[in-house]
Design an enzyme around this catalytic site. Structure first.
Site, PDB file in Angstrom:
ATOM      1  N   LEU A  66       0.925  -1.237   0.134  1.00 26.28           N
ATOM      2  CA  LEU A  66       0.058  -0.168   0.103  1.00 26.28           C
ATOM      3  C   LEU A  66       0.906   1.353  -0.009  1.00 26.28           C
ATOM      4  CD1 LEU A  66      -2.611  -1.222   2.588  1.00 26.28           C
ATOM      5  CD2 LEU A  66      -2.877  -1.009   0.121  1.00 26.28           C
ATOM      6  N   PRO A  67       0.367   2.605  -0.307  1.00 29.59           N
ATOM      7  CA  PRO A  67       1.064   3.707  -0.374  1.00 29.59           C
ATOM      8  C   PRO A  67       1.830   3.900   0.728  1.00 29.59           C
ATOM      9  CG  PRO A  67      -1.052   3.978  -1.652  1.00 29.59           C
ATOM     10  CD  PRO A  67      -1.077   2.640  -0.805  1.00 29.59           C
ATOM     11  N   THR A  97       5.749   1.834   2.283  1.00 31.07           N
ATOM     12  CA  THR A  97       6.713   2.970   2.781  1.00 31.07           C
ATOM     13  C   THR A  97       6.162   3.441   3.969  1.00 31.07           C
ATOM     14  OG1 THR A  97       7.656   3.536   0.615  1.00 31.07           O
ATOM     15  CG2 THR A  97       8.030   4.924   2.466  1.00 31.07           C
ATOM     16  N   LYS A 172      14.063   1.658   5.012  1.00 32.12           N
ATOM     17  CA  LYS A 172      13.551   1.950   3.811  1.00 32.12           C
ATOM     18  C   LYS A 172      13.281   3.543   3.545  1.00 32.12           C
ATOM     19  CE  LYS A 172      10.756   2.240  -0.210  1.00 32.12           C
ATOM     20  NZ  LYS A 172      11.358   2.122  -1.351  1.00 32.12           N
TER      21      LYS A 172
END
Length: 288
Positions: A66-67, A97, A172
């Site tokens: 997912l975003p 992220t 990340k």
């Protein structure tokens, strides 16, 4: 093979599911804003469900692509969230992220239901997803990662266990910061070379021979030509991701370059370039 419930069928998610199916996993998906992707995956063997709770019912492994944290949090612990549908002993792998503090909060809530969480930020982009060669920055327990590893092996080939839950998303975010800041610096270097009368295309080639980087290799030709399509990472997403990274910087550390990179992308976003590729920050300077 194990059944996987997969949520997020964007440019990364679709090829990730395709690789799971190709490796023999049963995959549950839901209807999506990209109905063409749903139909392609249905044709490849994915089972399509009307909603997330139905797709996850009784499933022991869930993967999220997912975003960001807002979407993951809503799906997992929001009203009607998966926390109520997943069985004891299930593991959620969050490849978004994510914001590390939110990730840790989610892990605590899920743990109360006997559900594990592995944060597994991804790198190598859409090309890596299509090739099944993603690299993962992972946070979580060894036991939870062992449960997730067979499915992750189907989608990637490089794994870095960074520490406890949240550390994968921290890594990340740092990867994003390094990448976006390097693109901004590559852009300014090529703009400076052009202002000095150097041929930008020749300069890009020459720099690759001595001070090359993946950012210069991937985005330099776009900066030189002014052709920024297709979008790999949008300027709007870069702003959001860099802002997330800025939020995890310890107070008093006094970083200098990260805020400057974020400021450059915000300027571009403010000029209406938010939907364009990050190489389009070159538009902050006149081309003549």
């Amino acid at each position: 093979m194990e059944t996987v419930a997969f949520f997020g069928l964007g440019n990364m998610g679709e090829p990730m599911v395709a690789n799971l199916l190709a490796k023999g996993f049963a995959v549950h998906i839901v209807q999506h804003r990209r109905p063409d992707a749903v139909e392609r995956l249905r044709g490849a063997g994915a089972k399509v469900f009307p909603d997330a709770a139905a797709a996850a019912q009784g499933v022991k492994l869930v993967i999220l692509a997912l975003p960001g944290s807002a979407e993951s949090e809503a799906l997992l612990t929001g009203p009607g969230g998966l926390i109520e549908a997943l069985p004891h002993g299930a593991v959620v792998v969050d490849c978004s992220t994510g914001e590390p503090p939110v990730t840790r909060r989610q892990a605590k809530l899920l743990s109360g239901k006997g559900i594990g969480l592995v944060d597994a930020g991804l790198t190598r982009g859409v090309a890596g997803a299509k090739q099944g060669k993603l690299a993962y920055f992972m946070g979580g327990t060894e036991a939870d990662m062992a449960k997730a590893k067979p499915a992750l092996d189907a989608m990637g080939d490089t794994f870095f266990h960074m520490g406890p839950v949240g550390s994968g998303h921290e890594a990340k975010n740092l990867s994003n910061a390094l990448s976006y800041a390097t693109v901004a610096l590559a852009c300014e270097t090529l703009i400076l070379g052009r202002s000095l009368g150097l041929d930008p295309a020749r300069l890009q080639e020459a720099l690759m021979a001595g001070a090359g980087s993946k950012a210069l290799e991937a985005y330099g030709p776009r900066i030189v030509s002014g052709d920024y399509a297709p979008v790999r990472v949008s300027i709007g997403n870069a702003c959001a991701h860099l802002q997330t990274t800025e939020h995890i910087v310890p107070e008093g550390l006094g970083l200098k370059l990260l805020p400057q990179a974020l400021q450059s992308y915000r300027r571009a976003d403010g000029q209406g370039l938010g939907g364009q590729d990050i190489s389009a920050i070159a538009e902050l300077w006149p081309r003549s």
